[in-house]
Design an enzyme around this catalytic site. Structure first.
Site, PDB file in Angstrom:
ATOM      1  CG  ASP A  45      -1.918   1.170   1.167  1.00  0.00           C
ATOM      2  OD1 ASP A  45      -2.941   1.004   0.492  1.00  0.00           O
ATOM      3  OD2 ASP A  45      -1.651   2.230   1.779  1.00  0.00           O
ATOM      4  CD  GLU A  47      -1.454   6.226   2.749  1.00  0.00           C
ATOM      5  OE1 GLU A  47      -2.114   7.143   2.216  1.00  0.00           O
ATOM      6  OE2 GLU A  47      -1.956   5.145   3.080  1.00  0.00           O
ATOM      7  CG  HIS A 187      -6.756   6.908   4.938  1.00  0.00           C
ATOM      8  ND1 HIS A 187      -7.032   6.594   3.632  1.00  0.00           N
ATOM      9  CD2 HIS A 187      -7.962   7.107   5.538  1.00  0.00           C
ATOM     10  CE1 HIS A 187      -8.342   6.612   3.419  1.00  0.00           C
ATOM     11  NE2 HIS A 187      -8.929   6.913   4.570  1.00  0.00           N
ATOM     12  CG  ASP A 192      -4.442   1.716   4.734  1.00  0.00           C
ATOM     13  OD1 ASP A 192      -4.863   1.674   5.903  1.00  0.00           O
ATOM     14  OD2 ASP A 192      -4.686   2.652   3.957  1.00  0.00           O
TER      15      ASP A 192
END
Length: 591
Positions: A45, A47, A187, A192
């Site tokens: 994952d 960001e 998040h 995540d």
């Protein structure tokens, strides 16, 4: 928060360089590939500063490595953007601020470590095009090699097995709450990724309930017809896990489709899972109301019985059951001055004064070979019937003006002289292909000297088509002449597959568990083996046994013969010899 130099120290297990590699080779339905519990997954994952790869940048990478439900390691690092800024909205959503990433390594330092962490594994992400798109874009920008890994998207997978009657949408937070994962998405990249990993394994459990247990099946999941196939999955219950033939029947017990497998239970389950995406099969399964099974001793017997049943029942969803009479043959006409023609009927085959050449799978290929024979042999080409009564009134045809029609058009008015002129053609039809190969080689050389390379290639292709077709027929005839062959071959799951072959037909079959039972096994099945009469001299236009005989010939190439009645041989001037000399030909190759 760990720095790039510390991340490998936080792994719960050392990095496994022997992680399962993805086999990209073509697999049969009985060898379905890599079991999911043996696959190494890296669930990742990201960001980012925005939503557009190439314009926005990565601010955090989190990943976990799992195999068989066990976590093998974790990867986590903040990443300092080089050009983009973290907007207040993104900072509020993720909790990542400029102050947090000021001392973080750049993507130039983090990306190689992540690629090393994920090497050889299947990448998994929730909404994978987003995360994988950013990783690929970063590799392209930094001129790093992108390894083209297999990628799975948990959004796509969950939509196949988690209906809208269970969840209102397929967001990670919704699925996490639905499955009750231990880690809740917040998040941040690592948490995540951990939540995505739990969702992945819950989804895989559901796929397992529908018979999808390998990576290759999972990678071919399609939406079309999935719900309809799920509703019919109960038809696979009770199908035995052994070799045999299975038949899908409709409500009137009409056979829709016939198939064979070394493990019928596994194969039939495959028709009802998401990996089956052939449109014709989805249509067939929708109409099916029953699955009937015919267990067999081994896979060879299953293949033979499939061929026989398809030929007898002509099920609408088996492609090879369509128009079996489309096989074409080349024959010499029964005339005073015979000519070559392409036919399909038994009547024309019986009337031919020479052995027919074929069968060809298409009329086009047969026509190409006929034109070659017309060119290299002085055979009459025009269709006019010439007899002793009308010979004096015959006028040469158009083809004779360029030397392409023999017989009366070329001035040969005596039948015996004409037959002597085409004696080599009769020899070809009888199985001696020496003259054909010699004449074709000479013609190709002349055409090459004239720089007519395309025409030379047409001659080569037509010659190979004639030889390969005749080679298959020659092998079939040779095997049909043998009253009986006893042979065995190792079974795919141990033991030995026994077969009694009589005149090119499988008369009996059995499976022996050990070598000590071979003699007793043959004695038992010979006593009840089918009696098979010797074949006729001429083939039939719709000879369904020929396909079975070719299949048995292929099997015998790798089998051990224990007894052969008669002489099993091929002529030294025949098609098989010349086909091998002119290029590789296999019995199963289409023409």
């Amino acid at each position: 928060m760990s720095r790039a130099g510390d991340r490998l120290g936080h792994m719960s297990a050392p990095f496994d360089r022997s992680a399962t590699a993805i086999d990209s080779s073509q697999l049969s339905f009985d060898n379905l590939g890599t079991p999911l519990h043996e696959v190494t997954f890296v669930i990742v994952d990201l960001e980012t500063t925005g939503t557009h790869a190439g314009k926005s940048e990565i601010t955090e990478i989190g990943a976990i490595k799992t195999r068989g439900g066990e976590v093998l390691g974790e990867f986590q690092s903040l990443v300092k953007p080089e050009e983009s800024v973290i907007s207040p909205f993104v900072a509020q959503l993720t909790g990542i601020t400029h102050a947090m990433v000021d001392d973080a390594p750049s993507i130039r330092s983090v990306l190689p470590s992540f690629l090393e962490f994920s090497v050889g594994a299947v990448l998994v992400a929730h909404n994978a095009p987003f995360d994988i798109g950013f990783l690929r874009s970063a590799c392209e920008k930094l001129d790093y090699h992108w390894p083209q890994p297999t990628v799975l998207d948990t959004v796509t997978l969950s939509r196949r097995v988690v209906g809208r009657d269970e969840v209102r949408n397929h967001k990670l937070s919704t699925l996490s709450a639905h499955f009750g994962t231990e880690v809740s998405p917040d998040h941040r990249a690592l948490s995540d990724a951990q939540a995505t990993g739990e969702v992945l394994h819950r989804v895989l459990e559901r796929f397992g309930g529908y018979g999808i247990t390998t990576l290759e099946e999972l990678a071919t999941v399609r939406q079309a017809g999935w719900a309809k196939r799920q509703a019919k999955s109960h038809l696979a219950k009770g199908v035995p896990a052994e070799p045999g033939v299975y038949m899908f029947l409709d409500g009137t017990r009409r056979v829709l489709y016939i198939g064979k497998s070394g493990n019928m239970a596994r194969r039939v389950r495959g028709y009802f899972n998401a990996s089956e995406n052939r449109g014709r099969m989805a249509e067939m399964i929708t109409a099916a109301q029953e699955v009937s099974c015919l267990p067999c001793a081994h896979a060879l017997e299953a293949e033979v019985r499939e061929i026989r049943l398809i030929g007898e029942l002509a099920p609408p969803y088996n492609r090879r059951s369509k128009n079996p009479e489309r096989n074409s043959w080349i024959v010499l006409s029964d005339e005073t001055f015979p000519r070559l023609s392409v036919v399909r009927s038994n009547t024309a085959l019986e009337k031919s004064p020479a052995t027919p050449l074929g069968p060809f799978r298409s009329r086009k290929s047969a026509q190409a070979v006929k034109e070659l024979l017309d060119t290299v042999y002085p055979v009459k080409r025009c269709t006019a019937k010439i007899t002793a009564a009308n010979l004096d009134s015959h006028r040469p045809c158009v083809s004779s003006q360029v030397g392409q029609c023999g017989g009366p058009c070329a001035g040969v008015t005596d039948r015996h002289t004409y037959l002597a002129e085409i004696a080599e053609l009769f020899a070809v039809m009888a199985g001696d292909f020496s003259s054909l190969r010699r004449l074709c080689t000479q013609r190709m050389s002349r055409l090459a000297e004239e720089a007519r390379y395309e025409t030379a290639a047409e001659v080569r292709d037509a010659m190979r088509s004639a030889l390969s077709t005749a080679a298959r027929a020659e092998s079939v005839r040779a095997l049909r002449d043998i009253p009986e062959i006893l042979a065995y071959a190792p079974g795919p799951e141990g033991g030995l597959d026994l077969g009694v072959i009589r005149h090119g037909k499988l008369a009996a079959a059995s499976h022996a568990r050990g070598t000590q039972s071979i003699e007793g096994g043959f004695a038992a099945i010979r006593a009840t083996a089918e009696w098979v009469p010797a074949p006729g001299k001429l083939p039939a236009a719709t000879d369904s046994l020929a396909e079975e005989t070719r299949l048995l010939a292929q099997w015998l190439q790798s089998a051990t013969l224990t007894s052969v009645q008669g002489a099993w041989s091929l002529p030294c001037t025949g098609a098989n010899y010349h086909a091998q000399e002119s290029g590789p030909v296999r019995l199963g190759d289409p023409v």
